[in-house]
Design a protein around this motif. Structure first.
Motif, PDB file in Angstrom:
ATOM      1  N   GLY A 120      18.654   8.659 129.145  1.00 44.87           N
ATOM      2  CA  GLY A 120      19.364   7.624 128.416  1.00 44.87           C
ATOM      3  C   GLY A 120      18.955   7.550 126.967  1.00 44.87           C
ATOM      4  O   GLY A 120      17.940   8.112 126.544  1.00 44.87           O
ATOM      5  N   MET A 121      19.762   6.834 126.210  1.00 42.36           N
ATOM      6  CA  MET A 121      19.532   6.715 124.772  1.00 42.36           C
ATOM      7  C   MET A 121      18.233   5.976 124.460  1.00 42.36           C
ATOM      8  O   MET A 121      17.477   6.394 123.586  1.00 42.36           O
ATOM      9  CB  MET A 121      20.726   5.995 124.132  1.00 42.36           C
ATOM     10  CG  MET A 121      20.716   6.100 122.651  1.00 42.36           C
ATOM     11  SD  MET A 121      20.776   7.818 122.164  1.00 42.36           S
ATOM     12  CE  MET A 121      22.191   7.801 121.150  1.00 42.36           C
ATOM     13  N   ARG A 122      17.959   4.893 125.175  1.00 38.64           N
ATOM     14  CA  ARG A 122      16.734   4.134 124.925  1.00 38.64           C
ATOM     15  C   ARG A 122      15.506   4.988 125.224  1.00 38.64           C
ATOM     16  O   ARG A 122      14.530   4.980 124.483  1.00 38.64           O
ATOM     17  CB  ARG A 122      16.702   2.869 125.778  1.00 38.64           C
ATOM     18  CG  ARG A 122      15.440   2.047 125.550  1.00 38.64           C
ATOM     19  CD  ARG A 122      15.479   0.737 126.329  1.00 38.64           C
ATOM     20  NE  ARG A 122      14.357  -0.089 125.977  1.00 38.64           N
ATOM     21  CZ  ARG A 122      13.244  -0.189 126.707  1.00 38.64           C
ATOM     22  NH1 ARG A 122      13.137   0.489 127.830  1.00 38.64           N
ATOM     23  NH2 ARG A 122      12.256  -0.965 126.317  1.00 38.64           N
TER      24      ARG A 122
ATOM     25  N   LEU B 127      12.569   5.995 122.624  1.00 33.90           N
ATOM     26  CA  LEU B 127      11.163   5.677 122.882  1.00 33.90           C
ATOM     27  C   LEU B 127      10.304   6.934 122.872  1.00 33.90           C
ATOM     28  O   LEU B 127       9.205   6.934 122.312  1.00 33.90           O
ATOM     29  CB  LEU B 127      11.007   4.953 124.214  1.00 33.90           C
ATOM     30  CG  LEU B 127      11.187   3.455 124.187  1.00 33.90           C
ATOM     31  CD1 LEU B 127      11.144   2.893 125.597  1.00 33.90           C
ATOM     32  CD2 LEU B 127      10.136   2.799 123.334  1.00 33.90           C
ATOM     33  N   ALA B 128      10.782   7.996 123.509  1.00 35.11           N
ATOM     34  CA  ALA B 128      10.023   9.248 123.531  1.00 35.11           C
ATOM     35  C   ALA B 128       9.809   9.773 122.112  1.00 35.11           C
ATOM     36  O   ALA B 128       8.712  10.224 121.759  1.00 35.11           O
ATOM     37  CB  ALA B 128      10.736  10.286 124.388  1.00 35.11           C
ATOM     38  N   GLY B 129      10.844   9.695 121.281  1.00 32.24           N
ATOM     39  CA  GLY B 129      10.710  10.130 119.886  1.00 32.24           C
ATOM     40  C   GLY B 129       9.715   9.280 119.109  1.00 32.24           C
ATOM     41  O   GLY B 129       8.923   9.792 118.314  1.00 32.24           O
ATOM     42  N   GLU B 130       9.746   7.969 119.338  1.00 29.28           N
ATOM     43  CA  GLU B 130       8.790   7.077 118.669  1.00 29.28           C
ATOM     44  C   GLU B 130       7.360   7.346 119.125  1.00 29.28           C
ATOM     45  O   GLU B 130       6.435   7.369 118.317  1.00 29.28           O
ATOM     46  CB  GLU B 130       9.148   5.611 118.925  1.00 29.28           C
ATOM     47  CG  GLU B 130      10.278   5.103 118.075  1.00 29.28           C
ATOM     48  CD  GLU B 130       9.958   5.151 116.588  1.00 29.28           C
ATOM     49  OE1 GLU B 130       8.877   4.664 116.173  1.00 29.28           O
ATOM     50  OE2 GLU B 130      10.786   5.692 115.839  1.00 29.28           O
ATOM     51  N   PHE B 131       7.184   7.536 120.443  1.00 29.49           N
ATOM     52  CA  PHE B 131       5.850   7.860 120.949  1.00 29.49           C
ATOM     53  C   PHE B 131       5.346   9.146 120.324  1.00 29.49           C
ATOM     54  O   PHE B 131       4.198   9.238 119.904  1.00 29.49           O
ATOM     55  CB  PHE B 131       5.847   7.989 122.474  1.00 29.49           C
ATOM     56  CG  PHE B 131       5.742   6.684 123.193  1.00 29.49           C
ATOM     57  CD1 PHE B 131       4.618   5.893 123.066  1.00 29.49           C
ATOM     58  CD2 PHE B 131       6.773   6.236 124.011  1.00 29.49           C
ATOM     59  CE1 PHE B 131       4.522   4.686 123.719  1.00 29.49           C
ATOM     60  CE2 PHE B 131       6.686   5.035 124.671  1.00 29.49           C
ATOM     61  CZ  PHE B 131       5.563   4.252 124.525  1.00 29.49           C
TER      62      PHE B 131
ATOM     63  N   ALA C 192       8.078   7.838 131.528  1.00 31.47           N
ATOM     64  CA  ALA C 192       8.634   7.414 132.815  1.00 31.47           C
ATOM     65  C   ALA C 192       9.573   6.229 132.593  1.00 31.47           C
ATOM     66  O   ALA C 192       9.371   5.436 131.671  1.00 31.47           O
ATOM     67  CB  ALA C 192       7.513   7.026 133.774  1.00 31.47           C
ATOM     68  N   PRO C 193      10.594   6.097 133.436  1.00 34.02           N
ATOM     69  CA  PRO C 193      11.565   4.997 133.252  1.00 34.02           C
ATOM     70  C   PRO C 193      10.937   3.603 133.303  1.00 34.02           C
ATOM     71  O   PRO C 193      11.420   2.694 132.642  1.00 34.02           O
ATOM     72  CB  PRO C 193      12.547   5.182 134.416  1.00 34.02           C
ATOM     73  CG  PRO C 193      12.399   6.604 134.817  1.00 34.02           C
ATOM     74  CD  PRO C 193      10.994   6.993 134.502  1.00 34.02           C
ATOM     75  N   ASP C 194       9.858   3.433 134.068  1.00 35.78           N
ATOM     76  CA  ASP C 194       9.227   2.114 134.167  1.00 35.78           C
ATOM     77  C   ASP C 194       8.163   1.885 133.096  1.00 35.78           C
ATOM     78  O   ASP C 194       7.492   0.857 133.085  1.00 35.78           O
ATOM     79  CB  ASP C 194       8.617   1.915 135.545  1.00 35.78           C
ATOM     80  CG  ASP C 194       7.546   2.936 135.873  1.00 35.78           C
ATOM     81  OD1 ASP C 194       7.303   3.842 135.050  1.00 35.78           O
ATOM     82  OD2 ASP C 194       6.944   2.832 136.958  1.00 35.78           O
ATOM     83  N   LEU C 195       7.994   2.839 132.180  1.00 34.56           N
ATOM     84  CA  LEU C 195       7.013   2.779 131.081  1.00 34.56           C
ATOM     85  C   LEU C 195       5.570   2.639 131.572  1.00 34.56           C
ATOM     86  O   LEU C 195       4.729   2.120 130.853  1.00 34.56           O
ATOM     87  CB  LEU C 195       7.334   1.631 130.117  1.00 34.56           C
ATOM     88  CG  LEU C 195       8.600   1.773 129.299  1.00 34.56           C
ATOM     89  CD1 LEU C 195       8.801   0.528 128.438  1.00 34.56           C
ATOM     90  CD2 LEU C 195       8.557   2.993 128.428  1.00 34.56           C
TER      91      LEU C 195
END
Length: 121
Positions: free
Chosen positions: A3-5, A9-13, A44-47
């Protein structure tokens, strides 16, 4: 994480972990290899957890291995620094993995160059 979110998030991390390693971690451990890059982040989807792929370029193999060990041992420090910068409810547990794609690509290039020279004979 799909997904987009998840991609954002992966890019920000990836960006923030790279900044922590090149800044505060390098200040704490000046013996780190010169070229360390965060090539990918899989959250992971649940962070709850994240796999962070690290590529280290250093002609000295022992120094590169030592740098990777330092990064793995300081995962808690890096997570703490991420919590200071990112404004999310939970910062995932970080698992660092070596990204061997550069070495694999180099190996394939050598094999292909040998094939090219054998065809010429």
């Amino acid at each position: 994480m799909k997904g987009m979110r998840g991609e954002r998030l992966a890019g920000e991390f990836q960006k923030e972990i790279s900044a922590v390693i090149s800044g505060k971690l390098r200040f704490k451990f000046p013996e780190l290899s010169a070229i360390i890059s965060v090539t990918a982040a899989d959250v992971a989807p649940d962070l709850k957890s994240a796999k962070i792929y690290i590529s280290i370029y250093d002609p000295d193999g022992a120094r590169a291995e030592n740098s990777f060990t330092i990064i793995k041992d300081n995962a808690g420090f890096i997570r703490h620094e991420l919590a200071q910068v990112m404004h999310i409810r939970t910062v995932p547990e970080l698992r660092f993995l070596k990204d061997e794609s550069m070495a694999y690509g180099e190996k394939i290039d050598k094999i292909l160059s040998k094939l090219d020279t054998n065809d010429d004979k």
